[in-house]
Design a protein around this motif. Sequence first.
Motif, PDB file in Angstrom:
ATOM      1  N   TYR A   1      20.667 -18.300 114.002  1.00 39.86           N
ATOM      2  CA  TYR A   1      19.397 -17.813 113.465  1.00 39.86           C
ATOM      3  C   TYR A   1      19.112 -18.465 112.116  1.00 39.86           C
ATOM      4  N   GLU A   2      17.848 -18.723 111.868  1.00 39.74           N
ATOM      5  CA  GLU A   2      17.397 -19.078 110.527  1.00 39.74           C
ATOM      6  C   GLU A   2      17.206 -17.753 109.784  1.00 39.74           C
ATOM      7  N   ILE A   3      17.644 -17.682 108.551  1.00 40.17           N
ATOM      8  CA  ILE A   3      17.511 -16.465 107.749  1.00 40.17           C
ATOM      9  C   ILE A   3      16.417 -16.694 106.711  1.00 40.17           C
ATOM     10  N   VAL A   4      15.420 -15.799 106.692  1.00 38.57           N
ATOM     11  CA  VAL A   4      14.370 -15.853 105.674  1.00 38.57           C
ATOM     12  C   VAL A   4      14.241 -14.462 105.057  1.00 38.57           C
ATOM     13  N   MET A   5      13.677 -14.426 103.863  1.00 39.82           N
ATOM     14  CA  MET A   5      13.557 -13.153 103.156  1.00 39.82           C
ATOM     15  C   MET A   5      12.166 -12.982 102.588  1.00 39.82           C
ATOM     16  N   THR A   6      11.804 -11.713 102.348  1.00 36.02           N
ATOM     17  CA  THR A   6      10.623 -11.427 101.542  1.00 36.02           C
ATOM     18  C   THR A   6      11.094 -10.769 100.260  1.00 36.02           C
ATOM     19  N   SER A   7      10.311 -10.958  99.218  1.00 35.56           N
ATOM     20  CA  SER A   7      10.598 -10.348  97.926  1.00 35.56           C
ATOM     21  C   SER A   7       9.285  -9.843  97.353  1.00 35.56           C
TER      22      SER A   7
ATOM     23  N   PHE B   1       3.889 -13.841 122.129  1.00 30.55           N
ATOM     24  CA  PHE B   1       4.817 -14.006 123.239  1.00 30.55           C
ATOM     25  C   PHE B   1       6.282 -14.024 122.806  1.00 30.55           C
ATOM     26  N   ALA B   2       6.523 -13.865 121.521  1.00 30.86           N
ATOM     27  CA  ALA B   2       7.907 -13.865 121.020  1.00 30.86           C
ATOM     28  C   ALA B   2       8.542 -12.498 121.224  1.00 30.86           C
ATOM     29  N   ASP B   3       9.847 -12.487 121.261  1.00 27.17           N
ATOM     30  CA  ASP B   3      10.617 -11.251 121.289  1.00 27.17           C
ATOM     31  C   ASP B   3      10.733 -10.783 119.838  1.00 27.17           C
ATOM     32  N   ILE B   4      10.048  -9.703 119.492  1.00 31.35           N
ATOM     33  CA  ILE B   4      10.080  -9.151 118.142  1.00 31.35           C
ATOM     34  C   ILE B   4      10.985  -7.926 118.174  1.00 31.35           C
TER      35      ILE B   4
ATOM     36  N   ILE C   1      14.787 -16.278 114.291  1.00 32.05           N
ATOM     37  CA  ILE C   1      14.682 -16.035 112.851  1.00 32.05           C
ATOM     38  C   ILE C   1      15.006 -14.579 112.551  1.00 32.05           C
ATOM     39  N   LEU C   2      15.833 -14.374 111.535  1.00 34.76           N
ATOM     40  CA  LEU C   2      16.087 -13.037 110.996  1.00 34.76           C
ATOM     41  C   LEU C   2      15.300 -12.916 109.700  1.00 34.76           C
ATOM     42  N   VAL C   3      14.434 -11.904 109.616  1.00 38.41           N
ATOM     43  CA  VAL C   3      13.637 -11.664 108.412  1.00 38.41           C
ATOM     44  C   VAL C   3      14.251 -10.470 107.672  1.00 38.41           C
ATOM     45  N   VAL C   4      14.667 -10.702 106.441  1.00 39.64           N
ATOM     46  CA  VAL C   4      15.265  -9.677 105.585  1.00 39.64           C
ATOM     47  C   VAL C   4      14.179  -9.243 104.603  1.00 39.64           C
ATOM     48  N   VAL C   5      13.726  -8.002 104.742  1.00 39.86           N
ATOM     49  CA  VAL C   5      12.570  -7.523 103.983  1.00 39.86           C
ATOM     50  C   VAL C   5      13.001  -6.763 102.724  1.00 39.86           C
ATOM     51  N   ASP C   6      12.599  -7.279 101.581  1.00 42.49           N
ATOM     52  CA  ASP C   6      12.661  -6.586 100.280  1.00 42.49           C
ATOM     53  C   ASP C   6      14.009  -5.950  99.925  1.00 42.49           C
ATOM     54  N   MET C   7      15.084  -6.668 100.137  1.00 41.41           N
ATOM     55  CA  MET C   7      16.409  -6.119  99.813  1.00 41.41           C
ATOM     56  C   MET C   7      16.760  -6.363  98.343  1.00 41.41           C
ATOM     57  N   GLN C   8      15.815  -6.015  97.476  1.00 43.69           N
ATOM     58  CA  GLN C   8      16.024  -6.116  96.042  1.00 43.69           C
ATOM     59  C   GLN C   8      16.788  -4.885  95.567  1.00 43.69           C
ATOM     60  N   ALA C   9      17.668  -5.094  94.591  1.00 47.13           N
ATOM     61  CA  ALA C   9      18.540  -4.011  94.115  1.00 47.13           C
ATOM     62  C   ALA C   9      17.748  -2.777  93.707  1.00 47.13           C
ATOM     63  N   ASN C  10      16.630  -2.965  93.007  1.00 47.30           N
ATOM     64  CA  ASN C  10      15.856  -1.804  92.557  1.00 47.30           C
ATOM     65  C   ASN C  10      15.241  -1.043  93.720  1.00 47.30           C
ATOM     66  N   PHE C  11      14.762  -1.732  94.759  1.00 45.58           N
ATOM     67  CA  PHE C  11      14.205  -1.046  95.932  1.00 45.58           C
ATOM     68  C   PHE C  11      15.285  -0.273  96.675  1.00 45.58           C
ATOM     69  N   ILE C  12      16.433  -0.898  96.802  1.00 48.01           N
ATOM     70  CA  ILE C  12      17.542  -0.246  97.507  1.00 48.01           C
ATOM     71  C   ILE C  12      17.932   1.034  96.790  1.00 48.01           C
TER      72      ILE C  12
ATOM     73  N   PRO D   1       8.981 -19.184 116.698  1.00 52.56           N
ATOM     74  CA  PRO D   1      10.298 -18.811 117.226  1.00 52.56           C
ATOM     75  C   PRO D   1      10.192 -18.026 118.533  1.00 52.56           C
ATOM     76  N   ASP D   2      11.260 -18.087 119.311  1.00 51.50           N
ATOM     77  CA  ASP D   2      11.334 -17.297 120.539  1.00 51.50           C
ATOM     78  C   ASP D   2      11.673 -15.843 120.224  1.00 51.50           C
ATOM     79  N   ARG D   3      12.393 -15.646 119.114  1.00 51.97           N
ATOM     80  CA  ARG D   3      12.823 -14.294 118.727  1.00 51.97           C
ATOM     81  C   ARG D   3      12.766 -14.159 117.209  1.00 51.97           C
ATOM     82  N   VAL D   4      12.267 -13.003 116.757  1.00 55.68           N
ATOM     83  CA  VAL D   4      12.263 -12.668 115.341  1.00 55.68           C
ATOM     84  C   VAL D   4      12.812 -11.257 115.220  1.00 55.68           C
ATOM     85  N   GLU D   5      13.809 -11.089 114.367  1.00 59.93           N
ATOM     86  CA  GLU D   5      14.405  -9.772 114.134  1.00 59.93           C
ATOM     87  C   GLU D   5      14.181  -9.411 112.668  1.00 59.93           C
TER      88      GLU D   5
END
Length: 144
Positions: free
Chosen positions: A39-45, A112-115, A4-15, A85-89
């Motif tokens: 990879y599964e792609i998930v996001m936070t907002s 036990f995951a690869d973070i 899983i790839l976690v995309v954290v807070d990539m909102q235009a105003n934060f950027i 997941p085995d790996r989270v980035e």
Amino acid sequence: MCKILVVVDMQANFIEETGAEYIVPKVACKIVSRRKEGYEIVMTSDKSGGELNGAIAEACGSCKTFKKHSYGCEELMLYLKQRSPDRVEFVGVCTDICVITNVLAAITVLPFADIAVDGGCCASASAEGQRSALRVMKSCNINL
């Protein structure tokens, strides 16, 4: 293998507020390449709202998004624990606030995951904040 790839807070105003425009092309490219790698792609907002940056929205398409009410995201952690997941980035903003909070929380639910964190696809409002957060994560055995 679940990744899983976690995309954290990539909102235009934060950027814009953090001066993180320089990571947008790298993050968009990372999303596309990780999706091709399975990879599964998930996001936070963040609850304060704001639209996703256009390039990030285009790269993500219809990614699962978790709204958060604080720096960390409890719903994301529950989801990660369920998926096991085995790996989270992690990538995104701000490295020294929301990224590090979610990364360290992920260790507790996935011992036990690869973070991993791609420091080149993360940004903070200050260079010192960026360096400090990456240093702390490295000391916690996060792959950088």
